[in-house]
Design a protein around this motif. Structure first.
Motif, PDB file in Angstrom:
ATOM      1  N   GLY B  21      20.147  47.725  52.629  1.00 28.71           N
ATOM      2  CA  GLY B  21      19.528  48.762  52.155  1.00 28.71           C
ATOM      3  C   GLY B  21      18.599  49.281  52.778  1.00 28.71           C
ATOM      4  N   GLY B  22      18.361  49.195  54.096  1.00 30.94           N
ATOM      5  CA  GLY B  22      17.041  49.788  55.024  1.00 30.94           C
ATOM      6  C   GLY B  22      15.986  48.828  54.731  1.00 30.94           C
ATOM      7  N   TRP B  23      16.145  47.602  54.179  1.00 29.88           N
ATOM      8  CA  TRP B  23      15.097  46.646  54.284  1.00 29.88           C
ATOM      9  C   TRP B  23      15.406  45.332  55.063  1.00 29.88           C
ATOM     10  CZ3 TRP B  23      10.594  46.571  50.797  1.00 29.88           C
ATOM     11  CH2 TRP B  23      10.634  47.742  50.141  1.00 29.88           C
ATOM     12  N   HIS B  51      13.091  44.929  47.137  1.00 28.73           N
ATOM     13  CA  HIS B  51      13.770  46.210  47.908  1.00 28.73           C
ATOM     14  C   HIS B  51      14.398  47.065  46.772  1.00 28.73           C
ATOM     15  CE1 HIS B  51      16.873  43.263  46.939  1.00 28.73           C
ATOM     16  NE2 HIS B  51      17.803  44.138  47.014  1.00 28.73           N
ATOM     17  N   ASP B  96      23.934  55.824  39.919  1.00 29.25           N
ATOM     18  CA  ASP B  96      23.013  54.733  40.125  1.00 29.25           C
ATOM     19  C   ASP B  96      23.223  53.965  38.611  1.00 29.25           C
ATOM     20  OD1 ASP B  96      21.677  52.651  41.405  1.00 29.25           O
ATOM     21  OD2 ASP B  96      19.703  53.422  40.985  1.00 29.25           O
ATOM     22  N   ASN B 113      18.719  50.981  42.109  1.00 30.69           N
ATOM     23  CA  ASN B 113      19.058  50.186  43.629  1.00 30.69           C
ATOM     24  C   ASN B 113      18.126  50.866  44.698  1.00 30.69           C
ATOM     25  OD1 ASN B 113      21.349  48.246  42.982  1.00 30.69           O
ATOM     26  ND2 ASN B 113      22.051  50.171  41.923  1.00 30.69           N
ATOM     27  N   ALA B 114      17.909  50.137  45.691  1.00 33.47           N
ATOM     28  CA  ALA B 114      17.268  50.135  46.779  1.00 33.47           C
ATOM     29  C   ALA B 114      17.609  51.662  47.328  1.00 33.47           C
ATOM     30  CB  ALA B 114      17.317  49.448  48.027  1.00 33.47           C
ATOM     31  N   SER B 115      18.967  51.910  47.815  1.00 37.67           N
ATOM     32  CA  SER B 115      19.350  52.831  48.541  1.00 37.67           C
ATOM     33  C   SER B 115      19.419  54.325  47.680  1.00 37.67           C
ATOM     34  CB  SER B 115      20.768  52.635  48.942  1.00 37.67           C
ATOM     35  OG  SER B 115      21.792  52.150  48.253  1.00 37.67           O
ATOM     36  N   ASN B 116      19.158  54.076  46.260  1.00 31.40           N
ATOM     37  CA  ASN B 116      19.379  55.340  45.419  1.00 31.40           C
ATOM     38  C   ASN B 116      18.107  55.661  44.912  1.00 31.40           C
ATOM     39  OD1 ASN B 116      22.253  55.097  45.597  1.00 31.40           O
ATOM     40  ND2 ASN B 116      22.354  53.712  44.075  1.00 31.40           N
ATOM     41  N   THR B 117      17.004  55.128  45.372  1.00 27.15           N
ATOM     42  CA  THR B 117      15.664  55.482  44.868  1.00 27.15           C
ATOM     43  C   THR B 117      15.429  57.061  44.733  1.00 27.15           C
ATOM     44  OG1 THR B 117      14.780  53.212  45.474  1.00 27.15           O
ATOM     45  CG2 THR B 117      13.085  54.879  44.695  1.00 27.15           C
ATOM     46  N   GLY B 227      27.918  50.700  45.016  1.00 26.81           N
ATOM     47  CA  GLY B 227      28.602  50.696  46.268  1.00 26.81           C
ATOM     48  C   GLY B 227      29.903  49.853  46.215  1.00 26.81           C
TER      49      GLY B 227
END
Lengths: 126, 362
Positions: B21-23, B51, B96, B113-117, B227
């Motif tokens: 997730g970008g981390w 994350h 989310d 969630n990380a990717s939904n911030t 996801g």
């Protein structure tokens, strides 16, 4: 990473130990380490004919599945069915209790063409 | 690629670090995913979940913004409590799933969630504070007992309660929440003391566990993951999370669509599947009807798809969550065939969680 001197290796990360015309096949320490915890092994069938690069079953971890490729031509004569109940042996003893099968090889010179320990070590370090 | 404040420690501990997730986050440490999973079921482990996002929302009107945006009803709880809730789109799809920490009257921390911030900030406003803290989940039957030697206050926070504690002069937050099916807490600690706190956990006998075990634990507990079981095209009603949707509270985003679906009935539902063998069931695998099923379909007919699948260390079987068509009229106990890489794996439809301390489902 452990790479025993007395074994031969394929570039797909299988090891081979030849005794007479019998080759014992397994996956290397490097392979088990990159797979993570092995939880399921799909073994080949006894009597199955295999050729280099052909499928010798599958090894599955919590994160991925990976095909096992035959390094040699021949016939599968014994499979390590203790792996059905103890697939984690592939992680703990990849060169020991984690062996996958024995193949009666057609041509032992095929084994000589596989990588030796030094060459395989170079492959995993590159 | 973002890094957690604990990144250096993960490397020192021999973790396999992967992008997530970008981390860059630890997948597993030396115990391995299965070992970490079992340690969480029998003792306690600590996960770095930095994350996940922290979005701080405060000021007069904050309550109203959350109440008319999210599906759950904040009036069911009070300041000092946490609540699981959903943010939907107008279509009723789950943008989310998040936990709201209600800190005090007009002050909330929302954990997406990380990717939904960024999507959550877009909908709710607020200020992102993800980079200011580490988030550490301590989970397992011995989590509170072992954490007690570090902070009695943190260890004593009630289930779904939110509290505060001091650690080396730093102000930390804690909630009695988690994502493993075990008792435990989640601690938000400022980056200044995060590494010390993380090391102290290990000294207290709490082993680190990676995101691999976090995923097998949540799956075994039957918990949905955004996801996979939640996301575009998926409503809370389809995954059996009716309790997260408080129709009686009034307006919220997506309400009209959900009401329509509730009236018409869902066209698919989330079920648990247990494989007859150790073979992991896998995401995207097709679920096929078999002769023994009571379904209205013929054997071999496609009746659903796996959303998450893996190996269950407690059941020593492959398990999966899967959407099955309502028109197949399946029942718990029915047999199905799951098509994994072209081969049929027999499986049984079960209730979730797959495993709890009260017993296993087979």
């Amino acid at each position: 990473m452990i790479v025993p001197e007395y074994l031969r290796y394929s570039s797909d990360h299988e090891w081979v130990r030849l005794e007479g015309k019998r080759a014992t096949i397994g996956i290397t320490d490097y392979a088990q380490d990159s797979l993570g915890d092995v939880v399921y092994v799909e073994l080949p069938a006894v009597g199955e004919r295999v050729s280099p690069g052909g499928s010798l079953g599958e090894v599955e971890s919590t994160k991925s599945v990976s095909e096992v490729y035959s390094p040699v031509s021949g016939t599968v004569v014994v499979v390590n069915d203790t792996l059905n109940d103890f697939p984690q042996n592939l992680n703990s003893e990849p060169y020991g209790t984690g062996w996958i099968c024995e193949i009666e090889v057609d041509d032992v010179s095929e084994v000589d063409e596989l990588l030796d320990a030094a060459s395989y070590r170079l492959l995993t370090e590159s | 690629m973002k890094r957690s404040p604990l990144y250096e420690s993960h490397l020192r501990l021999g973790a396999k670090v992967v992008p997530f997730g970008g981390w860059q986050m630890p997948l597993f440490y030396r115990l391995g995913t299965v070992g970490e999973h079992l340690a969480c079921r029998s003792a306690a482990v600590a996960f770095d979940v930095s994350h996940l996002g922290t979005v701080h929302i405060e000021g007069p009107g904050s309550y109203d913004v959350l109440q008319r945006s999210l599906t759950n009803d904040l009036s069911r709880i009070n300041p000092g409590r946490a609540q699981y809730t959903h943010l939907l789109s107008d279509e009723g799809w789950v943008v989310d799933d998040l936990i709201v920490w209600w800190i005090s009257k007009d002050s909330f921390d929302v954990m997406p969630n990380a990717s939904n911030t960024s999507r959550v900030i877009q909908a709710l406003g607020g200020q992102e504070r993800t980079q200011e803290r580490a988030l550490i989940a301590i989970q397992g039957p011995k989590a509170r007992a072992l954490l007690g030697s570090i902070s009695k206050v943190a260890a004593g926070v009630g289930r779904f309660a939110v509290g505060e504690f001091e650690w080396e002069g730093y102000h930390c937050r804690v909630a009695g929440t988690g994502y493993t099916g075990e008792d435990g807490v989640e601690c938000s600690v400022p980056t200044g003391c995060a590494l010390d706190f993380w090391d102290a956990l290990r000294d207290a006998g709490i082993e680190p566990a990676g995101l691999g075990a976090r995923d097998t634990l949540r799956l075994e507990a039957g918990l949905p993951l955004h996801g996979h079981e939640l996301g575009e095209g998926i409503t809370p009603l389809q995954v059996g999370l009716e309790w997260v949707v408080a129709f009686e509270k009034g307006e919220f985003i997506g309400r009209t669509s959900l009401e329509r679906e509730a009236k018409q009935g869902v066209d698919r539902k989330l079920y648990g599947l247990v494989s007859a063998t150790r073979q992991p069931l896998r995401e995207k695998a097709k679920v096929l009807a078999v002769r023994e099923g009571k379904g209205a379909r013929d054997p071999g007919d496609l009746i659903g798809v796996v959303t998450s699948g893996n190996y269950s260390p407690m059941l020593e079987r492959g398990i999966a969550l899967a959407f099955l068509d309502a028109s197949a009229h399946v029942e718990i106990g029915d047999r199905v065939m799951v098509e994994v890489r072209g081969r049929g794996v027999p499986a049984t439809i079960v209730d979730t969680p797959f495993w709890s301390h009260e017993g296993a489902r087979r």
